[in-house]
Motif scaffolding. Structure first.
Motif, PDB file in Angstrom:
ATOM      1  N   VAL A 130     -25.831 -86.739 -28.466  1.00  9.02           N
ATOM      2  CA  VAL A 130     -26.328 -86.990 -27.113  1.00  9.02           C
ATOM      3  C   VAL A 130     -25.866 -85.896 -26.159  1.00  9.02           C
ATOM      4  CG1 VAL A 130     -26.070 -88.525 -25.127  1.00  9.02           C
ATOM      5  CG2 VAL A 130     -26.588 -89.479 -27.366  1.00  9.02           C
ATOM      6  N   LEU A 131     -24.603 -85.513 -26.243  1.00 11.55           N
ATOM      7  CA  LEU A 131     -24.074 -84.493 -25.339  1.00 11.55           C
ATOM      8  C   LEU A 131     -24.792 -83.154 -25.513  1.00 11.55           C
ATOM      9  CD1 LEU A 131     -20.257 -85.272 -25.572  1.00 11.55           C
ATOM     10  CD2 LEU A 131     -21.770 -85.706 -23.633  1.00 11.55           C
ATOM     11  N   GLY A 132     -25.271 -82.880 -26.725  1.00 10.39           N
ATOM     12  CA  GLY A 132     -25.989 -81.642 -26.958  1.00 10.39           C
ATOM     13  C   GLY A 132     -27.426 -81.663 -26.482  1.00 10.39           C
ATOM     14  N   ARG A 133     -27.911 -82.844 -26.073  1.00  9.72           N
ATOM     15  CA  ARG A 133     -29.324 -82.967 -25.697  1.00  9.72           C
ATOM     16  C   ARG A 133     -29.538 -83.468 -24.272  1.00  9.72           C
ATOM     17  NH1 ARG A 133     -28.857 -83.932 -31.160  1.00  9.72           N
ATOM     18  NH2 ARG A 133     -30.554 -83.069 -32.439  1.00  9.72           N
ATOM     19  N   THR A 134     -28.477 -83.837 -23.584  1.00 11.97           N
ATOM     20  CA  THR A 134     -28.602 -84.328 -22.215  1.00 11.97           C
ATOM     21  C   THR A 134     -27.749 -83.479 -21.285  1.00 11.97           C
ATOM     22  OG1 THR A 134     -26.796 -85.924 -22.540  1.00 11.97           O
ATOM     23  CG2 THR A 134     -29.048 -86.697 -22.979  1.00 11.97           C
ATOM     24  N   ASP A 135     -28.014 -83.637 -19.999  1.00  8.29           N
ATOM     25  CA  ASP A 135     -27.272 -82.873 -18.995  1.00  8.29           C
ATOM     26  C   ASP A 135     -26.027 -83.596 -18.512  1.00  8.29           C
ATOM     27  OD1 ASP A 135     -29.272 -80.530 -18.235  1.00  8.29           O
ATOM     28  OD2 ASP A 135     -30.466 -82.353 -18.450  1.00  8.29           O
ATOM     29  N   GLN A 136     -26.034 -84.929 -18.613  1.00 10.39           N
ATOM     30  CA  GLN A 136     -24.904 -85.705 -18.138  1.00 10.39           C
ATOM     31  C   GLN A 136     -24.958 -87.097 -18.758  1.00 10.39           C
ATOM     32  OE1 GLN A 136     -26.154 -85.170 -14.033  1.00 10.39           O
ATOM     33  NE2 GLN A 136     -26.721 -87.338 -13.875  1.00 10.39           N
ATOM     34  N   VAL A 137     -23.830 -87.814 -18.659  1.00 16.54           N
ATOM     35  CA  VAL A 137     -23.749 -89.171 -19.203  1.00 16.54           C
ATOM     36  C   VAL A 137     -23.100 -90.084 -18.169  1.00 16.54           C
ATOM     37  CG1 VAL A 137     -23.676 -88.464 -21.624  1.00 16.54           C
ATOM     38  CG2 VAL A 137     -21.541 -88.632 -20.321  1.00 16.54           C
ATOM     39  N   TRP A 138     -23.458 -91.351 -18.241  1.00 17.78           N
ATOM     40  CA  TRP A 138     -22.898 -92.356 -17.345  1.00 17.78           C
ATOM     41  C   TRP A 138     -21.774 -93.069 -18.087  1.00 17.78           C
ATOM     42  CZ3 TRP A 138     -22.036 -93.390 -12.687  1.00 17.78           C
ATOM     43  CH2 TRP A 138     -21.821 -94.680 -12.194  1.00 17.78           C
ATOM     44  N   THR A 139     -20.601 -93.159 -17.469  1.00 15.23           N
ATOM     45  CA  THR A 139     -19.413 -93.637 -18.177  1.00 15.23           C
ATOM     46  C   THR A 139     -19.163 -95.128 -18.044  1.00 15.23           C
ATOM     47  OG1 THR A 139     -18.075 -93.050 -16.252  1.00 15.23           O
ATOM     48  CG2 THR A 139     -18.265 -91.413 -18.007  1.00 15.23           C
ATOM     49  N   SER A 140     -19.457 -95.713 -16.899  1.00 14.85           N
ATOM     50  CA  SER A 140     -19.133 -97.132 -16.707  1.00 14.85           C
ATOM     51  C   SER A 140     -19.890 -97.673 -15.506  1.00 14.85           C
ATOM     52  CB  SER A 140     -17.627 -97.315 -16.484  1.00 14.85           C
ATOM     53  OG  SER A 140     -17.333 -98.669 -16.168  1.00 14.85           O
TER      54      SER A 140
END
Length: 261
Positions: A130-140
């Motif tokens: 996922v990290l290699g294909r998205t710009d950011q992630v939501w943590t909580s």
């Protein structure tokens, strides 16, 4: 300001034209009733026809308007992970994930100007793929300012801070704990430092912070709030947050556990 959308393309409502036309497109086990959660079933991305349908709908959506940002959510788990007729049905688990990756790859290639965020019931889908294909992630979904200190500190022990989206919401925090957080510059830091210096643990393990429900519980209208501000869970008050961050700093040799997420 750019324009963004929030989608959950791996889900389908049983009361929908798509499900009525293709009830076999979801994950299911033969025999028992299909398990709904949030009025949803999970589409079986391991099927090529399902994957192509999702691609066509998302590609058309991103082509229909000047969309700058996509939040891709996945809010429920697999409860009926099955694919009747498949010789090796256990492949569903990995095939679904690889199909998800493939959809992201195709969408990024077709719409290079669109930023993607991964979200899954908060931070349930943060892996290297996922990290290699998205710009950011939501943590909580916990957006309390003080709680976010521990959450974001723990996240940064494993992942780069630049991929983490972080913001806080209402004060008082009606979603979680009723906490009032000042928006004055440095207020949270001052409160955390003051709480760490003034907190005194009691034999029963309760930490009371003077000025924040400390000492004997107050009488009158403020009593419920004073009692509410007494916590046993780490990271739920200024002093505990400060003590937690100090004990789990990079030089302490400790790494926060998953319970702090």
């Amino acid at each position: 300001m750019g324009f963004g959308i929030w989608v959950e393309p791996e889900m389908v409502n049983p009361d929908s034209e798509l499900y009525r036309a293709h009830p076999d497109w979801v994950q299911y086990q033969p025999g028992p009733a299909r398990t709904e959660f949030r009025n949803q079933l999970v589409l079986n991305l391991a099927r090529e026809d399902v994957r192509e349908h999702v691609w066509q709908r998302l590609d058309a959506l991103l082509s229909s308007a000047p969309i700058d940002f996509v939040k891709w959510d996945f809010n429920r788990c697999f409860t009926d992970a099955g694919r009747p007729g498949e010789p090796y049905p256990q492949r569903l688990w990995t095939d679904h994930v690889h199909a998800f990756y493939d959809l992201l790859d195709r969408l990024r290639a077709a719409h290079p100007g669109v930023a993607f965020e991964s979200c899954s019931g908060s931070g349930g889908r943060i892996d290297l793929g996922v990290l290699g294909r998205t710009d950011q992630v939501w943590t909580s979904d916990n957006t309390d300012p003080l709680d976010r200190l521990a959450i974001q500190h723990g996240f940064s022990q494993i992942h780069s801070a630049r991929v983490m989206t972080a913001w806080v919401t209402d004060s008082p925090n009606t979603q979680l704990n009723g906490r009032v957080s000042s928006l004055a510059p440095g207020a949270a830091l001052r409160r955390t430092r003051a709480g760490a210096a003034a907190a005194r643990p009691r034999p029963d393990g309760v930490v009371r912070v003077p000025g924040d429900g400390g000492g004997a519980p107050r009488s009158g209208p403020a009593a419920p709030r004073a009692a509410h501000r007494t916590h046993r869970r780490p990271g739920r008050d200024g002093a505990e947050t400060a003590a937690y961050l100090s004990a789990n700093s990079p030089g302490s040799g400790r790494i926060p556990g998953s319970a702090n997420f």
